[in-house]
Design an enzyme around this catalytic site. Structure first.
Site, mmCIF file in Angstrom:
data_model
loop_
_atom_site.group_PDB
_atom_site.id
_atom_site.type_symbol
_atom_site.label_atom_id
_atom_site.label_comp_id
_atom_site.label_asym_id
_atom_site.label_seq_id
_atom_site.Cartn_x
_atom_site.Cartn_y
_atom_site.Cartn_z
ATOM 1 C CD GLN A 32 45.244 69.739 58.789
ATOM 2 O OE1 GLN A 32 45.667 69.293 57.920
ATOM 3 N NE2 GLN A 32 43.841 70.861 57.921
ATOM 4 N N GLY A 33 48.479 72.045 62.088
ATOM 5 C CA GLY A 33 48.234 71.623 63.090
ATOM 6 C C GLY A 33 46.049 71.506 63.492
ATOM 7 C CB SER A 78 44.241 65.923 64.267
ATOM 8 O OG SER A 78 43.801 65.212 62.586
ATOM 9 C CD GLU A 86 42.891 67.332 54.168
ATOM 10 O OE1 GLU A 86 41.857 68.243 55.319
ATOM 11 O OE2 GLU A 86 43.736 66.928 54.922
ATOM 12 C CB SER A 118 38.053 58.409 58.902
ATOM 13 O OG SER A 118 36.392 58.474 59.080
ATOM 14 C CG ASN A 119 36.784 56.748 53.281
ATOM 15 O OD1 ASN A 119 37.639 58.333 52.763
ATOM 16 N ND2 ASN A 119 37.367 56.223 52.078
HETATM 17 C C1 LIG Z 1 49.041 59.342 57.751
HETATM 18 C C2 LIG Z 1 48.326 60.555 58.516
HETATM 19 C C3 LIG Z 1 48.497 62.289 57.929
HETATM 20 C C4 LIG Z 1 47.598 63.023 58.880
HETATM 21 N N1 LIG Z 1 48.137 64.641 59.032
HETATM 22 C C5 LIG Z 1 47.207 65.221 59.254
HETATM 23 C C6 LIG Z 1 47.720 66.666 59.397
HETATM 24 O O1 LIG Z 1 48.254 66.867 58.939
HETATM 25 N N2 LIG Z 1 47.484 67.747 60.473
HETATM 26 C C7 LIG Z 1 45.718 67.214 60.985
HETATM 27 O O2 LIG Z 1 45.474 68.480 61.365
HETATM 28 N N3 LIG Z 1 45.660 66.003 61.011
HETATM 29 C C8 LIG Z 1 46.580 65.154 60.671
HETATM 30 N N4 LIG Z 1 45.581 63.376 60.420
HETATM 31 C C9 LIG Z 1 44.828 63.597 61.306
HETATM 32 C C10 LIG Z 1 43.542 62.866 61.158
HETATM 33 O O3 LIG Z 1 42.525 63.759 60.178
HETATM 34 C C11 LIG Z 1 43.010 62.475 61.633
HETATM 35 O O4 LIG Z 1 43.969 60.552 61.503
HETATM 36 C C12 LIG Z 1 41.412 61.960 61.248
HETATM 37 O O5 LIG Z 1 40.097 63.197 61.205
HETATM 38 C C13 LIG Z 1 40.380 60.413 62.538
HETATM 39 O O6 LIG Z 1 40.613 61.284 63.025
HETATM 40 P P1 LIG Z 1 41.345 60.429 64.524
HETATM 41 O O7 LIG Z 1 42.580 59.560 63.652
HETATM 42 O O8 LIG Z 1 41.506 60.417 66.169
HETATM 43 O O9 LIG Z 1 40.224 58.622 64.556
HETATM 44 P P2 LIG Z 1 39.366 59.008 65.043
HETATM 45 O O10 LIG Z 1 38.215 59.993 65.421
HETATM 46 O O11 LIG Z 1 39.735 58.149 67.272
HETATM 47 O O12 LIG Z 1 38.496 57.895 64.490
HETATM 48 C C14 LIG Z 1 38.727 56.118 64.726
HETATM 49 C C15 LIG Z 1 37.827 55.501 63.921
HETATM 50 O O13 LIG Z 1 36.483 55.525 64.116
HETATM 51 C C16 LIG Z 1 35.758 56.274 63.474
HETATM 52 N N5 LIG Z 1 34.148 57.166 63.747
HETATM 53 C C17 LIG Z 1 35.009 58.439 64.241
HETATM 54 N N6 LIG Z 1 33.849 58.627 64.828
HETATM 55 C C18 LIG Z 1 33.107 58.251 64.108
HETATM 56 C C19 LIG Z 1 31.553 58.322 63.751
HETATM 57 N N7 LIG Z 1 30.718 60.153 64.172
HETATM 58 N N8 LIG Z 1 30.778 57.485 62.981
HETATM 59 C C20 LIG Z 1 30.931 56.739 62.000
HETATM 60 N N9 LIG Z 1 32.262 56.079 62.366
HETATM 61 C C21 LIG Z 1 33.619 56.958 63.107
HETATM 62 C C22 LIG Z 1 36.463 56.446 61.716
HETATM 63 O O14 LIG Z 1 35.941 56.673 60.626
HETATM 64 C C23 LIG Z 1 37.805 55.639 62.120
HETATM 65 O O15 LIG Z 1 37.880 54.556 61.208
HETATM 66 C C24 LIG Z 1 46.586 62.407 59.861
HETATM 67 C C25 LIG Z 1 46.198 61.905 59.668
HETATM 68 C C26 LIG Z 1 47.289 60.990 58.822
HETATM 69 C C27 LIG Z 1 46.881 58.513 59.697
#
Ligand SMILES: Cc1cc2nc3c(=O)[nH]c(=O)nc-3n(C[C@H](O)[C@H](O)[C@H](O)COP(=O)(O)OP(=O)(O)OC[C@H]3O[C@@H](n4cnc5c(N)ncnc54)[C@H](O)[C@@H]3O)c2cc1C
Length: 393
Positions: free
Chosen positions: A122-123, A125, A240, A379-380
């Site tokens: 899944q691409g 992020s 999901e 994220s939660n």
């Molecule tokens: C092990 C792993 C596997 C993954 N696999 C895939 C995959 O196969 N394909 C894919 O597309 N993606 C994948 N992901 C990506 C995942 O969906 C993202 O990491 C996730 O959506 C969070 O985005 P970010 O890492 O850019 O963090 P950010 O969005 O930068 O967030 C950083 C922190 O800020 C908090 N935050 C951000 N915005 C808000 C808000 N508005 N209010 C409160 N808090 C906030 C978040 O909760 C987090 O704690 C994977 C991630 C992990 C860790």
């Protein structure tokens, strides 16, 4: 559990015990990831039995079971140590293709997803687009009868072993940011794709960066019309989240925790008899029971035709917190042995480690790996935001 049909429960359990190779089961039960061959073997065994895609309509090879029966099935498989189904292809892309894809796409891709001939990643992020997914920058430009794609995906789980990627990309710069998105289907063997590993803190290679430089894909490899990607992605993400609570897996892990604690000696008996630790396990079991009842309530409503509501967000939050709490308790129960993490304990096939028994040499890895579950799938914190909005808080 399916009290209405104990014979079904027994049949699934007996099939799994007879068919699942012991090495695969041992890997799953010890918190290690089965490899692609092991997963393919198991998936094809399920297909041969007619259980390969329980959630799909019968016309595509599904079982026709209702949501509660499917939940029971998933739960037994998880308790028995079976590998998870190929979630990206079967659980995410396939329902999107069934709802939004062309007949040609369904005929071409669904049978190969079922048998794991094609393994998908899944691409979605990107480095600057995770929680704020709609601001992604990877763009697809029309180039005759092709799309030309340029961009950078990150955290792409299993991209290094995948044959195909479904990617959310920008097909229009003019529209509002959500409206300019589309989902495209990219053969991972296409020139211009570079997959770079990200080694996570458990020492494993599960996620990747994917660079797309002038990647040309046929014009037909888009789902629906350009600009429908956001609607499709929201549908996919709701699927999901409903499947992410992992109740069967948590049941299995709590049973493992209790068995392990019973073997750990303390000055007054076993750790399981220690009142503090017993209380901690009881709290986990109560939380799991509450999670299961909430899940069944949601499934009951879905069986009656309702769409999943805010419960899906709640299940994602509580399910992931519970998974993390169980690995924390397990690590604490192991005491000093829990520190002796050997990421290579399983790599030679013997499951032996110079640092201790298999059950303790993999514990720290499972603990570190499980930190991800409160991040992926949205994220939660984001789930709480959605819940708050839905409840008008
Ligand atoms: C092990 C792993 C596997 C993954 N696999 C895939 C995959 O196969 N394909 C894919 O597309 N993606 C994948 N992901 C990506 C995942 O969906 C993202 O990491 C996730 O959506 C969070 O985005 P970010 O890492 O850019 O963090 P950010 O969005 O930068 O967030 C950083 C922190 O800020 C908090 N935050 C951000 N915005 C808000 C808000 N508005 N209010 C409160 N808090 C906030 C978040 O909760 C987090 O704690 C994977 C991630 C992990 C860790």
């Amino acid at each position: 559990m399916d009290l209405e049909n104990p014979a079904f429960v027994e049949e699934v359990r007996a099939f799994t015990r007879d068919t699942l190779p012991e090495t695969t089961r041992a890997k799953v039960l010890n918190g290690k990831l089965p490899d692609r061959d092991e997963r393919t073997f198991w998936q094809r065994a399920l297909v041969a039995k007619g259980w390969g895609a329980p959630a799909w309509p019968v016309a595509f090879g599904g079982t026709g079971w209702d949501v509660v029966r499917r939940h029971v099935f998933d739960e037994i498989l998880a308790e028995e140590g079976a590998p998870n189904p190929p979630v990206f292809g079967m659980g995410m892309l396939a329902p999107v293709l069934m709802k939004f894809g062309s007949d040609a796409q369904k005929a071409r891709f669904l049978p190969r997803i079922l048998t794991m001939e094609d393994f998908w990643c899944q691409g979605f992020s990107e480095p600057e687009a995770g929680s704020d997914l709609a601001s992604l920058k990877t763009r697809a430009e029309r180039d005759g009868d092709h799309w030309r794609i340029n961009g950078h995906k990150i955290w792409t789980t299993l991209a290094h072993v995948a044959d195909w990627m479904f990617a959310l990309v920008r097909t229009s710069q003019e529209d509002a940011k959500q409206k300019g998105l589309s989902i495209v289907l990219i053969d991972m063997r296409t020139p211009g794709i570079t997959v770079r590993p990200i080694i996570t803190m458990d020492g494993e290679h599960e996620v990747n960066e994917v660079f797309l430089d002038d990647v040309r894909i046929p014009a037909g490899n888009i789902i629906g019309e350009p600009g429908q990607g956001w609607t499709q992605a929201r549908y996919l993400l709701s699927l999901e989240r409903t499947g992410i609570a992992r109740i069967g897996q948590s049941k299995r892990e709590i049973a493992r925790l209790k068995a392990f604690a019973a073997r750990q000696r303390t000055p007054s008996g076993s750790l399981l008899e220690d009142s503090q630790f017993a209380r901690r396990i009881a709290r986990l079991e109560i939380a799991l029971l509450a999670l299961e009842l909430t899940t069944l309530r949601m499934l009951g409503a879905m069986k009656a035709g309702d769409a999943p509501g805010p419960e899906a967000n709640l299940l994602k939050i509580r399910g992931s917190e519970l998974q993390q709490a169980i690995t924390e308790a397990m690590l604490d129960a192991a005491g000093l042995h829990g520190f002796a993490y050997d990421p290579h304990a399983w790599s030679d096939g013997t499951h032996e480690s110079p640092y201790g028994a298999p059950e303790t040499s993999a514990l720290a890895g499972a603990y570190f790996n499980t930190r991800k579950v409160s991040i992926y799938g949205g994220s939660n914190e984001i789930q709480r935001n959605i819940l708050a909005r839905t409840l008008g808080l």
